[in-house]
Enzyme design. Structure first.
Site, PDB file in Angstrom:
ATOM      1  N   TYR A 347       3.797  -6.196   3.763  1.00 13.97           N
ATOM      2  CA  TYR A 347       2.729  -6.859   3.645  1.00 13.97           C
ATOM      3  C   TYR A 347       1.425  -6.209   3.295  1.00 13.97           C
ATOM      4  CZ  TYR A 347      -0.717 -10.522   5.433  1.00 13.97           C
ATOM      5  OH  TYR A 347      -1.480 -11.316   5.773  1.00 13.97           O
ATOM      6  N   TYR A 351      -2.194  -4.285  -0.821  1.00  8.60           N
ATOM      7  CA  TYR A 351      -3.332  -3.885  -0.748  1.00  8.60           C
ATOM      8  C   TYR A 351      -3.509  -2.175  -0.792  1.00  8.60           C
ATOM      9  CZ  TYR A 351      -4.171  -8.036   1.991  1.00  8.60           C
ATOM     10  OH  TYR A 351      -4.387  -9.197   2.187  1.00  8.60           O
TER      11      TYR A 351
END
Length: 591
Positions: A347, A351
């Site tokens: 996840y 980023y």
């Protein structure tokens, strides 16, 4: 004669004004070099003047007060001289005065100061003109700053590739090749971060800590430009706060919330990532693991909100304490979602990639921003490549992109990689376990989770088992000769054992003298554990946990989602005796 004297005075005044002229945002290479030389030339006279003035102001005092106040006045007067010249003042008043005078009289030092100032002024002008936004195809930073930093990176690369270093044994390496094998290489930096994230996830899943992914944004007044390219009136009304102001707001709010978490016994650890909105305003994403309660460990939590939900509710309360009633704040200021065991690293991977090199699916997905729920897609291409602009944004505004929270120091992890197996012959078992965790083996790669276990677990404050050992050595620099603490190995705090690292000294090729080679070889073969000192640490302003060591949980009991954390606000008030809005008077240093 009077006319000649007047003309000379006018010429001198013109030259002085030219040397003191402010930096322009458009100034580049040659202009900055010339202005830096002029600034350096004028400083000896300025230093002599402020030294004389400082001495006169403290002439009536006796030592040691006279010496102390003389230094304070010198730094204050020097700051008054440097500020109009676009240079940062010296904060550490304990620095060697000779080194400071050498710096302000050096054209190289001034060029760095002026380049920094030119970038800051260009970005400030871009925000004020609403240039920095997706609508104008200049997301995060201006094109001028992107061009400037691309040119700087190319010059740095050429310098590194043209520099050869030699050690005392005569081995020669190209500096560019060495840099490519370090965390200066974006791919290696990304790989190390992902190794640490995966290790944290593995340790948290085994220990039963509960994972949440949070998004933290600033109040509207920190956003200069709306998604349609128009100026934000709230930003204008607030006095046009800078990007640095927005980052400081995030840091201070986190520091207060973190202290509140500690006071309530809610241990957390993880990572936070700083990213820019389309207009350059910073926001954070954080991957946090929260220690489960005793009831959760036993699987009997019932309807009581889990610790992860409590932590999310508390963070939300602090983030909404400032302008929480403005439009969109309740929905967008703070968000939290539960992380499934085993899925946190995947996840968070995008980023990390978005802020380093755009590796993987991020290249196909591209960069986008959200404002009031609307998705804003960034232009892509050579000049618009998102990860590059994010890196340059962080560099231009001096923002730390990635920050570990509640974890042992990565410096000790890296230093252990310099320790050879022979140095651990008599080492305690725990230190050997930590060494095994940091080094790749035939069975697999380095294991941050195992290193975390060896260090004593997460959220241990300063109670970690191992730290970098240092020795005081005299270092000759460009401006001064100073005594510095140099890394020499890894210290087992409990046993007092130091595992010495294998470290060589490097100099430019062809600059070693026979005496220097002998001294360096002697230092390389030294083995004296008593010569290693405890590492220096900075003051910790966090609330200190004086309770017993936290037990590690064998399994997890996950709470039922985190999106509706508002429903736990009444519990928050009842359990703590405080209002949901946190008191504004807590002052803690940002992480």
């Amino acid at each position: 004669m009077a006319e000649v004297a007047q003309a000379v005075a006018q010429i001198a005044a013109t030259q002085a004004a030219n040397r003191a002229r402010p930096v322009e945002p458009s100034m580049r290479g040659r202009e900055l070099r010339e202005l830096a030389r002029q600034r350096a030339d004028m400083m000896p006279q300025a230093v002599e003047r402020i030294t004389t003035q400082a001495a006169a102001e403290v002439a009536g005092l006796e030592d040691p007060e006279r010496t102390i106040y003389h230094r304070e006045r010198f730094f204050a007067l020097l700051a008054d001289v440097l500020a109009p010249l676009d240079a940062r003042p010296f904060v550490d008043t304990l620095q060697d005065l000779g080194g400071i005078i050498a710096r302000v009289s050096c054209a190289y030092w001034w060029r760095r100061q002026l380049t920094r100032a030119a970038i800051a002024k260009r970005e400030a002008a871009g925000r004020e003109a609403s240039e920095v936004c997706a609508k104008r195809r200049q997301p995060y930073v201006t094109h001028d700053t992107v061009h400037r930093m691309l040119e700087q990176d190319e010059r740095n690369r050429a310098t590194l590739e043209g520099t050869e270093l030699e050690n005392a044994d005569g081995q020669v390496f190209n500096l560019g090749e060495l840099a490519a094998k370090s965390t200066a290489n974006p791919a290696i930096r990304r790989g190390e971060l992902m190794t640490r994230i995966k290790g944290c996830e593995a340790w948290a899943d085994e220990a039963g800590w509960l994972g949440i992914f949070t998004t933290h944004t600033t109040p509207s007044r920190y956003h200069a430009t709306k998604h349609n390219g128009r100026p934000n009136p709230n930003w204008e009304a607030a006095g046009r706060p800078t990007i640095k102001d927005g980052q400081q707001w995030l840091c201070k709010t986190w520091a207060r919330a973190r202290s509140a978490l500690q006071r309530r016994g809610l241990g957390v650890f993880g990572f936070r990532v700083a990213e820019p909105h389309q207009d350059g305003t910073p926001h954070w994403h954080a991957m946090l693991w929260v220690e489960p309660s005793a009831a959760e460990r036993e699987g009997i939590a019932g309807s009581m909100p889990g610790n992860a939900c409590k932590a999310a509710a508390l963070l939300r309360a602090y983030w909404l304490a400032d302008s929480g009633d403005e439009s969109g704040a309740a929905e967008h200021r703070f968000k939290a979602v539960a992380l499934n065991p085993g899925g946190a690293a995947g996840y968070c991977a995008k980023y990390i990639s978005k802020g380093i090199d755009g590796h993987g699916a991020t290249l196909d997905e591209g960069h986008h921003d959200e404002e009031d729920g609307a998705k804003i897609v960034m232009e892509q291409g050579q000049l618009y490549e998102g990860a590059t602009r994010v890196r340059f944004w962080a560099r231009a505004h001096h923002i730390r992109q990635f920050q570990a929270i509640g974890q042992p120091p990565v410096t000790a992890w890296r230093e252990l990689r310099r320790v050879e197996a022979a140095a651990l012959q008599f080492a305690p078992e725990g230190l050997r376990l930590a060494w095994d965790a940091t080094n790749k083996t035939a069975e697999g790669g380095a294991d941050w989770g195992l290193y975390l276990t060896a260090q004593g677990g997460a959220a241990s404050g300063r109670g970690y088992a191992y730290a970098v050992a240092t020795e005081k050595r005299e270092v000759v620099g460009r401006y001064e000769t100073a005594t510095q603490a140099k890394h020499v190995g890894v210290l087992d705090k409990a046993a007092g054992f130091v595992a010495r690292s294998s470290r060589k000294e490097w100099k430019a090729r062809g600059t070693w003298s026979p005496e220097q080679r002998e001294q360096a070889r002697a230092r390389a073969f030294e083995w004296s554990a008593c010569g290693a000192s405890l590492p220096r640490t900075r003051v910790n302003n966090c609330t200190q946990d004086k309770g017993p060591t936290r037990p590690q949980a064998p399994r997890a009991v996950h709470c039922d989602g985190l999106r509706g954390v508002d429903r736990f606000a009444p519990w928050l008030r009842e359990a703590t005796g405080e209002h949901q809005t946190p008191p504004p008077h807590h002052h803690h240093e940002p992480i």
